[in-house]
Scaffold this motif. Structure first.
Motif, PDB file in Angstrom:
ATOM      1  N   LEU A 114       0.828  -1.207   0.000  1.00 20.60           N
ATOM      2  CA  LEU A 114       0.000   0.000   0.000  1.00 20.60           C
ATOM      3  C   LEU A 114       0.863   1.258   0.000  1.00 20.60           C
ATOM      4  O   LEU A 114       0.563   2.226  -0.692  1.00 20.60           O
ATOM      5  CB  LEU A 114      -0.924   0.009   1.220  1.00 20.60           C
ATOM      6  N   VAL A 115       1.910   1.252   0.805  1.00 20.78           N
ATOM      7  CA  VAL A 115       2.773   2.430   0.888  1.00 20.78           C
ATOM      8  C   VAL A 115       3.494   2.661  -0.435  1.00 20.78           C
ATOM      9  O   VAL A 115       3.626   3.807  -0.887  1.00 20.78           O
ATOM     10  CB  VAL A 115       3.787   2.269   2.044  1.00 20.78           C
ATOM     11  N   GLN A 116       3.957   1.591  -1.064  1.00 28.27           N
ATOM     12  CA  GLN A 116       4.630   1.747  -2.350  1.00 28.27           C
ATOM     13  C   GLN A 116       3.681   2.344  -3.382  1.00 28.27           C
ATOM     14  O   GLN A 116       4.069   3.216  -4.166  1.00 28.27           O
ATOM     15  CB  GLN A 116       5.164   0.393  -2.842  1.00 28.27           C
ATOM     16  N   ARG A 117       2.437   1.895  -3.377  1.00 29.15           N
ATOM     17  CA  ARG A 117       1.442   2.480  -4.281  1.00 29.15           C
ATOM     18  C   ARG A 117       1.146   3.915  -3.898  1.00 29.15           C
ATOM     19  O   ARG A 117       0.924   4.779  -4.743  1.00 29.15           O
ATOM     20  CB  ARG A 117       0.155   1.656  -4.247  1.00 29.15           C
ATOM     21  N   GLY A 118       1.185   4.172  -2.585  1.00 29.99           N
ATOM     22  CA  GLY A 118       0.929   5.527  -2.101  1.00 29.99           C
ATOM     23  C   GLY A 118       1.966   6.526  -2.544  1.00 29.99           C
ATOM     24  O   GLY A 118       1.702   7.735  -2.580  1.00 29.99           O
ATOM     25  N   LEU A 119       3.171   6.061  -2.878  1.00 27.09           N
ATOM     26  CA  LEU A 119       4.180   6.978  -3.404  1.00 27.09           C
ATOM     27  C   LEU A 119       3.707   7.604  -4.708  1.00 27.09           C
ATOM     28  O   LEU A 119       4.063   8.736  -5.026  1.00 27.09           O
ATOM     29  CB  LEU A 119       5.499   6.217  -3.632  1.00 27.09           C
ATOM     30  N   GLU A 120       2.908   6.847  -5.451  1.00 27.56           N
ATOM     31  CA  GLU A 120       2.364   7.368  -6.702  1.00 27.56           C
ATOM     32  C   GLU A 120       1.102   8.190  -6.471  1.00 27.56           C
ATOM     33  O   GLU A 120       0.893   9.216  -7.115  1.00 27.56           O
ATOM     34  CB  GLU A 120       2.059   6.200  -7.662  1.00 27.56           C
ATOM     35  N   GLU A 121       0.264   7.740  -5.545  1.00 27.10           N
ATOM     36  CA  GLU A 121      -1.015   8.407  -5.337  1.00 27.10           C
ATOM     37  C   GLU A 121      -0.922   9.573  -4.366  1.00 27.10           C
ATOM     38  O   GLU A 121      -1.820  10.413  -4.302  1.00 27.10           O
ATOM     39  CB  GLU A 121      -2.054   7.401  -4.829  1.00 27.10           C
ATOM     40  N   GLY A 122       0.135   9.603  -3.565  1.00 28.73           N
ATOM     41  CA  GLY A 122       0.366  10.764  -2.714  1.00 28.73           C
ATOM     42  C   GLY A 122      -0.342  10.744  -1.370  1.00 28.73           C
ATOM     43  O   GLY A 122      -0.339  11.753  -0.678  1.00 28.73           O
ATOM     44  N   PHE A 123      -0.962   9.629  -0.964  1.00 29.87           N
ATOM     45  CA  PHE A 123      -1.639   9.640   0.337  1.00 29.87           C
ATOM     46  C   PHE A 123      -0.612   9.533   1.454  1.00 29.87           C
ATOM     47  O   PHE A 123       0.446   8.935   1.314  1.00 29.87           O
ATOM     48  CB  PHE A 123      -2.694   8.545   0.434  1.00 29.87           C
ATOM     49  N   GLY A 124      -0.944  10.136   2.593  1.00 26.55           N
ATOM     50  CA  GLY A 124      -0.049  10.123   3.733  1.00 26.55           C
ATOM     51  C   GLY A 124      -0.473   9.075   4.748  1.00 26.55           C
ATOM     52  O   GLY A 124      -1.647   8.737   4.868  1.00 26.55           O
ATOM     53  N   LEU A 125       0.497   8.542   5.471  1.00 21.90           N
ATOM     54  CA  LEU A 125       0.250   7.540   6.498  1.00 21.90           C
ATOM     55  C   LEU A 125       1.054   7.917   7.731  1.00 21.90           C
ATOM     56  O   LEU A 125       2.232   8.281   7.623  1.00 21.90           O
ATOM     57  CB  LEU A 125       0.657   6.148   6.015  1.00 21.90           C
ATOM     58  N   GLU A 126       0.427   7.833   8.892  1.00 24.35           N
ATOM     59  CA  GLU A 126       1.122   8.086  10.150  1.00 24.35           C
ATOM     60  C   GLU A 126       0.937   6.884  11.064  1.00 24.35           C
ATOM     61  O   GLU A 126      -0.186   6.454  11.330  1.00 24.35           O
ATOM     62  CB  GLU A 126       0.574   9.338  10.828  1.00 24.35           C
ATOM     63  N   LEU A 127       2.050   6.339  11.545  1.00 19.35           N
ATOM     64  CA  LEU A 127       2.026   5.228  12.483  1.00 19.35           C
ATOM     65  C   LEU A 127       2.311   5.767  13.876  1.00 19.35           C
ATOM     66  O   LEU A 127       3.398   6.292  14.141  1.00 19.35           O
ATOM     67  CB  LEU A 127       3.059   4.172  12.105  1.00 19.35           C
ATOM     68  N   VAL A 128       1.341   5.644  14.753  1.00 20.27           N
ATOM     69  CA  VAL A 128       1.485   6.069  16.149  1.00 20.27           C
ATOM     70  C   VAL A 128       1.791   4.828  16.975  1.00 20.27           C
ATOM     71  O   VAL A 128       1.104   3.811  16.852  1.00 20.27           O
ATOM     72  CB  VAL A 128       0.197   6.744  16.649  1.00 20.27           C
ATOM     73  N   VAL A 129       2.820   4.886  17.800  1.00 19.95           N
ATOM     74  CA  VAL A 129       3.264   3.711  18.561  1.00 19.95           C
ATOM     75  C   VAL A 129       2.911   3.864  20.031  1.00 19.95           C
ATOM     76  O   VAL A 129       3.188   4.896  20.652  1.00 19.95           O
ATOM     77  CB  VAL A 129       4.783   3.494  18.414  1.00 19.95           C
ATOM     78  N   ASP A 130       2.275   2.830  20.581  1.00 21.38           N
ATOM     79  CA  ASP A 130       1.978   2.778  22.009  1.00 21.38           C
ATOM     80  C   ASP A 130       1.846   1.314  22.400  1.00 21.38           C
ATOM     81  O   ASP A 130       1.806   0.426  21.546  1.00 21.38           O
ATOM     82  CB  ASP A 130       0.693   3.547  22.330  1.00 21.38           C
TER      83      ASP A 130
END
Length: 313
Positions: A114-130
């Protein structure tokens, strides 16, 4: 209530993320006065304060309710943008909360396509760790749209699916076992040994000692190492006994860099994926799978592959 102003909701989300008017303005590429004006307009629309103007600022209970809506609106908007073949705005991203051990083992491979495809589509992702027992709080407060959690019950407006069971085992370096344990860990020597702990929310060590040695509410000598990778490295260096994800230490046990202590005993942690419901019909594209749903499906598939078929009972 009339339709809520989307610009005001974007400001609220930016304030929740940045915790200051100055940084929120920078993120949205507008002035601080514009942020204040849009927030006041939104507060007037709902008839209550949404933000406590402290340092750092914090959201009121009403603000947290609207934040959940703002996050969902942004996710829906990102899906529409993708459907139209355009790139999402730089400040828009989907945030999910995960536990550190899952992040260090199976989450990144699961999300990679998904992230690799997102490089083309431009969507952002944030991973919050807890900690896995606390990621659910991030979802409840509207800070994230999905989470990997030990909580089994879904919040109202959310869906939940089981991911599998993450197994935690006790390990130590061969030299530590030889020089400090006399070859084995037992009820007579555990209290004198250092145990590595991820953070103050981490209770895996006490749970393992209780289960393995039959000691109720054990008091342990603790050394804190708040990173999954550094934690494993510290155990290999002989800093103490670790109770950590079997997935993470499996190659070290196989190579002989670590020794499993009482390998028949483990602490099994059932994990679940929670996410807010986002109706595909709201995108104007029935049959199109929303990005949040794709993230959930990718995590479920990745968990099945990494954790095996064992499911929580």
């Amino acid at each position: 209530m009339k339709d809520l102003d989307s610009a005001g909701l974007d400001c609220l989300a930016a304030l929740a993320d940045e915790r200051s008017f100055e940084r929120a303005a920078e993120r949205l590429s507008i002035t601080q006065s514009a942020v204040s004006q849009r927030l006041r307009s939104l507060e007037a629309q709902v008839g209550q304060l949404l933000v406590v103007r402290s340092r750092p600022l914090r959201l009121t209970e009403g603000g947290k309710i609207l934040l959940r809506f703002a996050r969902q609106l942004q996710a829906l908007r990102s899906d529409v943008v993708r459907e139209l073949g355009e790139r999402a705005a730089p400040h828009e991203r989907i945030a999910i909360a995960v536990n550190a051990d899952s992040l260090a083992t199976w989450v990144l491979p699961a999300l990679d396509p998904l992230v690799q495809r997102g490089l083309e589509e431009g969507f952002g992702l944030e991973l919050v760790v807890d900690d896995q027992d606390f990621t659910h709080d991030w979802l409840r407060q509207g800070e994230v749209l999905g989470c990997v959690s030990t909580v089994k019950q879904a919040l109202r407006g959310c869906v939940v699916q089981p991911l599998g069971v993450m197994r935690y085992v006790a390990v130590a370096s061969p030299d530590f076992v030889k020089n400090h344990l006399g070859g084995e860990l037992n009820a007579g020597n555990f209290a004198h040994q250092p145990f590595l702990v991820f953070n103050r929310k981490d209770d895996a060590q006490a749970l393992w000692v209780s289960k393995a040695l039959g000691v109720r509410k054990p008091r342990l000598r603790e050394r804190f190492v708040p990173s999954s990778e550094a934690y494993t490295r510290a155990v290999c260096l002989g800093w103490g006994i670790g109770v950590t994800s079997e997935l993470l230490v499996r190659p070290f046990i196989k190579s002989g860099a670590l020794v499993a202590l009482q390998p028949q005993t483990s602490v099994d942690v059932a994990l679940y994926w929670h996410q807010w419901k986002l109706e595909a019909q709201a995108l104007g594209a029935p049959g199109r799978v929303a990005l949040l749903d794709q993230i959930g499906a990718a995590l479920a598939a990745g968990a099945r592959s990494a954790l095996g078929k064992r499911q929580p009972g």
